[in-house]
Write an enzyme that holds these catalytic residues in place. Structure first.
Site, mmCIF file in Angstrom:
data_model
loop_
_atom_site.group_PDB
_atom_site.id
_atom_site.type_symbol
_atom_site.label_atom_id
_atom_site.label_comp_id
_atom_site.label_asym_id
_atom_site.label_seq_id
_atom_site.Cartn_x
_atom_site.Cartn_y
_atom_site.Cartn_z
ATOM 1 N N PRO A 11 -5.544 48.530 -32.778
ATOM 2 C CA PRO A 11 -4.738 49.724 -33.031
ATOM 3 C C PRO A 11 -4.946 50.353 -34.406
ATOM 4 O O PRO A 11 -5.097 49.659 -35.400
ATOM 5 C CB PRO A 11 -3.294 49.227 -32.874
ATOM 6 C CG PRO A 11 -3.367 47.753 -33.013
ATOM 7 C CD PRO A 11 -4.713 47.350 -32.498
ATOM 8 N N ASN A 12 -4.948 51.669 -34.369
ATOM 9 C CA ASN A 12 -5.041 52.535 -35.550
ATOM 10 C C ASN A 12 -6.441 52.607 -36.160
ATOM 11 O O ASN A 12 -6.679 53.396 -37.076
ATOM 12 C CB ASN A 12 -4.012 52.127 -36.621
ATOM 13 C CG ASN A 12 -2.594 52.171 -36.081
ATOM 14 O OD1 ASN A 12 -2.171 53.210 -35.575
ATOM 15 N ND2 ASN A 12 -1.873 51.062 -36.139
ATOM 16 N N ARG A 19 -7.636 57.323 -42.281
ATOM 17 C CA ARG A 19 -6.558 56.360 -42.481
ATOM 18 C C ARG A 19 -6.754 55.586 -43.783
ATOM 19 O O ARG A 19 -7.756 54.882 -43.943
ATOM 20 C CB ARG A 19 -6.540 55.368 -41.315
ATOM 21 C CG ARG A 19 -5.517 54.265 -41.470
ATOM 22 C CD ARG A 19 -5.732 53.163 -40.441
ATOM 23 N NE ARG A 19 -4.749 52.117 -40.609
ATOM 24 C CZ ARG A 19 -4.859 50.902 -40.077
ATOM 25 N NH1 ARG A 19 -5.908 50.587 -39.335
ATOM 26 N NH2 ARG A 19 -3.927 50.001 -40.298
ATOM 27 N N TYR A 24 -9.625 51.407 -46.384
ATOM 28 C CA TYR A 24 -10.584 51.268 -45.284
ATOM 29 C C TYR A 24 -11.845 52.115 -45.452
ATOM 30 O O TYR A 24 -12.728 52.067 -44.586
ATOM 31 C CB TYR A 24 -9.896 51.613 -43.958
ATOM 32 C CG TYR A 24 -8.724 50.701 -43.637
ATOM 33 C CD1 TYR A 24 -8.925 49.348 -43.375
ATOM 34 C CD2 TYR A 24 -7.414 51.183 -43.630
ATOM 35 C CE1 TYR A 24 -7.859 48.501 -43.104
ATOM 36 C CE2 TYR A 24 -6.340 50.351 -43.352
ATOM 37 C CZ TYR A 24 -6.565 49.015 -43.091
ATOM 38 O OH TYR A 24 -5.515 48.177 -42.821
ATOM 39 N N ASN A 74 -12.209 43.212 -34.324
ATOM 40 C CA ASN A 74 -11.238 43.517 -35.376
ATOM 41 C C ASN A 74 -9.917 43.780 -34.668
ATOM 42 O O ASN A 74 -9.692 44.871 -34.142
ATOM 43 C CB ASN A 74 -11.650 44.728 -36.201
ATOM 44 C CG ASN A 74 -10.686 44.972 -37.358
ATOM 45 O OD1 ASN A 74 -9.556 44.469 -37.349
ATOM 46 N ND2 ASN A 74 -11.107 45.732 -38.356
ATOM 47 N N ALA A 77 -3.701 45.246 -36.446
ATOM 48 C CA ALA A 77 -2.362 44.662 -36.630
ATOM 49 C C ALA A 77 -2.061 43.575 -35.606
ATOM 50 O O ALA A 77 -1.245 42.677 -35.881
ATOM 51 C CB ALA A 77 -1.299 45.759 -36.571
ATOM 52 N N GLU A 101 -14.171 37.209 -35.718
ATOM 53 C CA GLU A 101 -13.067 38.057 -36.188
ATOM 54 C C GLU A 101 -13.507 38.748 -37.478
ATOM 55 O O GLU A 101 -13.992 38.100 -38.406
ATOM 56 C CB GLU A 101 -11.838 37.168 -36.453
ATOM 57 C CG GLU A 101 -10.624 37.916 -36.972
ATOM 58 C CD GLU A 101 -9.463 36.967 -37.295
ATOM 59 O OE1 GLU A 101 -9.503 35.770 -36.888
ATOM 60 O OE2 GLU A 101 -8.523 37.411 -37.988
ATOM 61 N N HIS A 103 -12.423 41.762 -40.448
ATOM 62 C CA HIS A 103 -11.477 42.702 -41.054
ATOM 63 C C HIS A 103 -12.206 43.489 -42.134
ATOM 64 O O HIS A 103 -12.966 42.919 -42.925
ATOM 65 C CB HIS A 103 -10.287 41.970 -41.680
ATOM 66 C CG HIS A 103 -9.515 41.198 -40.656
ATOM 67 N ND1 HIS A 103 -8.604 41.794 -39.818
ATOM 68 C CD2 HIS A 103 -9.562 39.894 -40.305
ATOM 69 C CE1 HIS A 103 -8.116 40.887 -39.003
ATOM 70 N NE2 HIS A 103 -8.679 39.715 -39.270
ATOM 71 N N ARG A 110 -3.461 41.324 -49.503
ATOM 72 C CA ARG A 110 -2.509 42.398 -49.213
ATOM 73 C C ARG A 110 -1.108 41.819 -48.939
ATOM 74 O O ARG A 110 -0.792 40.743 -49.413
ATOM 75 C CB ARG A 110 -3.054 43.232 -48.052
ATOM 76 C CG ARG A 110 -4.442 43.827 -48.375
ATOM 77 C CD ARG A 110 -4.998 44.617 -47.214
ATOM 78 N NE ARG A 110 -4.161 45.773 -46.909
ATOM 79 C CZ ARG A 110 -4.273 46.477 -45.777
ATOM 80 N NH1 ARG A 110 -5.170 46.134 -44.863
ATOM 81 N NH2 ARG A 110 -3.493 47.517 -45.567
#
Ligand code: DQA
Length: 149
Positions: A11-12, A19, A24, A74, A77, A101, A103, A110
């Site tokens: 998502p996103n 964004r 990012y 990825n 969230a 995985e 990111h 963060r």
């Protein structure tokens, strides 16, 4: 023989480019597809997908199990709370199919809620904090282990 790799984004991430560019970067998913097409080793094809839907992402992982397609994921969230996604990702790795995985940012640098990944425990490996280069590194690893795919 050609090895197809699925690059699945949660998502996103369809908003990449606009964004939070400080986190990012300025590149979008079309740029990611081009980067991976350019860096794909001989015999590899790469397909970048994105969805905001947990059920669609899970269905894509089921498809990866059935077709034995290596996955670069990825989970965005969903990383931090989706046990449904974890269970689907576990189907991939328990079938002996790699799932890496990735990111873009380093979640550990963060907010605290980002420090937990429910995916990492069943992933083949994790790459975080290297921007889009993390996806390229994951692809490079899949090429290195290609004799076992
Ligand atoms: C992310 C990190 C997650 O915490 C966040 O929810 C994302 C993107 C990353 O690529 O850095 O959407 O997975």
């Amino acid at each position: 023989m050609t090895t197809h790799v699925l690059v699945l984004n949660g998502p996103n991430l369809g908003r990449l480019g606009s964004r939070e560019p400080d986190v990012y970067g300025h590149q979008d998913l079309a740029a990611l597809q081009l980067l991976l097409d350019d860096s794909a080793p001989a015999g590899f094809t790469v397909e970048v997908r994105q969805t905001d839907s947990e059920s669609e992402l899970i269905a894509w992982l089921h498809g990866a199990v059935d077709a034995r397609t290596p996955v670069i994921l990825n989970p965005a969230a969903f990383t931090h709370y989706s046990y449904g996604l974890r269970d689907a990702a576990a189907l991939v790795t328990k079938a002996g199919v790699p799932l890496i995985e990735v990111h873009i940012s380093n979640p550990h640098a963060r907010e605290t809620f980002r420090h937990t990944s429910v995916i990492s425990g069943i992933a083949t490996g994790v790459i975080a904090g290297f921007g889009f280069d993390g996806y390229r590194m994951a692809l490079e690893h899949l090429a290195r282990i290609s004799t076992t795919l």
